[in-house]
Scaffold this motif. Sequence first.
Motif, mmCIF file in Angstrom:
data_model
loop_
_atom_site.group_PDB
_atom_site.id
_atom_site.type_symbol
_atom_site.label_atom_id
_atom_site.label_comp_id
_atom_site.label_asym_id
_atom_site.label_seq_id
_atom_site.Cartn_x
_atom_site.Cartn_y
_atom_site.Cartn_z
ATOM 1 N N ILE A 8 0.925 -1.078 -0.307
ATOM 2 C CA ILE A 8 -0.011 -0.089 0.179
ATOM 3 C C ILE A 8 1.098 1.220 -0.042
ATOM 4 N N THR A 9 0.790 1.917 -1.129
ATOM 5 C CA THR A 9 2.136 3.156 -0.671
ATOM 6 C C THR A 9 1.929 4.105 -2.707
ATOM 7 N N ALA A 15 8.186 0.813 -4.304
ATOM 8 C CA ALA A 15 7.098 -0.093 -4.344
ATOM 9 C C ALA A 15 8.638 -1.208 -4.841
ATOM 10 N N ARG A 16 9.535 -0.415 -5.219
ATOM 11 C CA ARG A 16 11.264 -0.990 -6.641
ATOM 12 C C ARG A 16 11.914 -1.335 -5.695
ATOM 13 N N ALA A 28 2.647 -1.954 -5.977
ATOM 14 C CA ALA A 28 2.585 -0.749 -5.599
ATOM 15 C C ALA A 28 0.409 -0.318 -6.196
ATOM 16 N N VAL A 29 -0.029 -0.202 -4.680
ATOM 17 C CA VAL A 29 -1.424 -0.575 -4.299
ATOM 18 C C VAL A 29 -1.610 0.896 -3.640
ATOM 19 N N LYS A 30 -2.947 1.748 -4.159
ATOM 20 C CA LYS A 30 -2.931 3.702 -3.731
ATOM 21 C C LYS A 30 -4.443 3.256 -2.938
ATOM 22 N N GLN A 31 -4.443 3.124 -1.835
ATOM 23 C CA GLN A 31 -5.379 3.056 -0.968
ATOM 24 C C GLN A 31 -5.466 4.224 0.178
ATOM 25 N N ASP A 32 -6.321 4.611 0.163
ATOM 26 C CA ASP A 32 -6.645 5.825 1.706
ATOM 27 C C ASP A 32 -6.758 5.123 3.186
ATOM 28 N N ALA A 52 -5.256 -2.430 5.581
ATOM 29 C CA ALA A 52 -5.065 -2.626 4.441
ATOM 30 C C ALA A 52 -5.488 -4.116 3.596
ATOM 31 N N TYR A 53 -5.775 -5.172 5.308
ATOM 32 C CA TYR A 53 -5.879 -5.951 4.791
ATOM 33 C C TYR A 53 -7.544 -6.613 4.817
ATOM 34 N N SER A 54 -8.405 -5.666 5.503
ATOM 35 C CA SER A 54 -10.024 -5.646 5.991
ATOM 36 C C SER A 54 -10.143 -5.603 4.431
ATOM 37 N N THR A 55 -9.218 -4.643 3.470
ATOM 38 C CA THR A 55 -10.802 -3.842 2.851
ATOM 39 C C THR A 55 -9.772 -4.883 1.567
#
Length: 183
Positions: A8-9, A15-16, A28-32, A52-55
């Motif tokens: 999550i970033t 990510a690299r 890379a997953v952009k998530q609020d 993050a995991y719950s989503t």
Amino acid sequence: MLDHISLITGNQGKAREYEGLLGIKVTAVKQDLIEIQELDVVKVVEQKAQDAYSTLRAPVLVDDTGLTLQEWNGLPGALVAWFIASVGPQGILKMAAGVTNRRATATTAIGYADETGVQVVTGTLNGTLTTELRGTNGFGYDPIFIPDGHHRTYAEMSSEEKNAVSHRRLAVDELRKALNVFN
């Protein structure tokens, strides 16, 4: 063993870095996420990993990094990203212009979450805050942090050099020890 994982970033550079450190595909997953207001990166990461995991409902990594100045009693800590976003590395140097003790500590906390819960590990590296921006590689506070035992900032190092010594590398090493899911 995992051969890929979501991080999550919104920071592709991060990510690299993780991809190079873990030796697996990192998406890379952009998530609020819920980000609590706290100087302690471990507490921030615990909450972010649960969220993050719950989503996603799939194995996921989150991280948070803090930069603390000894003379500032733990500041900016986990709030360093907001300092960078609002005033940049140059602004931090400007705020620290009168600081005589330029000892600093960089800490990364990594949270790994899957169906069994959340595990958090850390990597910490001591160093020094520069008095001027140095280097063009990296991101965040890389141009103002010199790790102990080195004479260059992270931003003056190649990605490979930084990955060999960084606080993130130390945290990834701890993650490998704590979990048996990475090659």
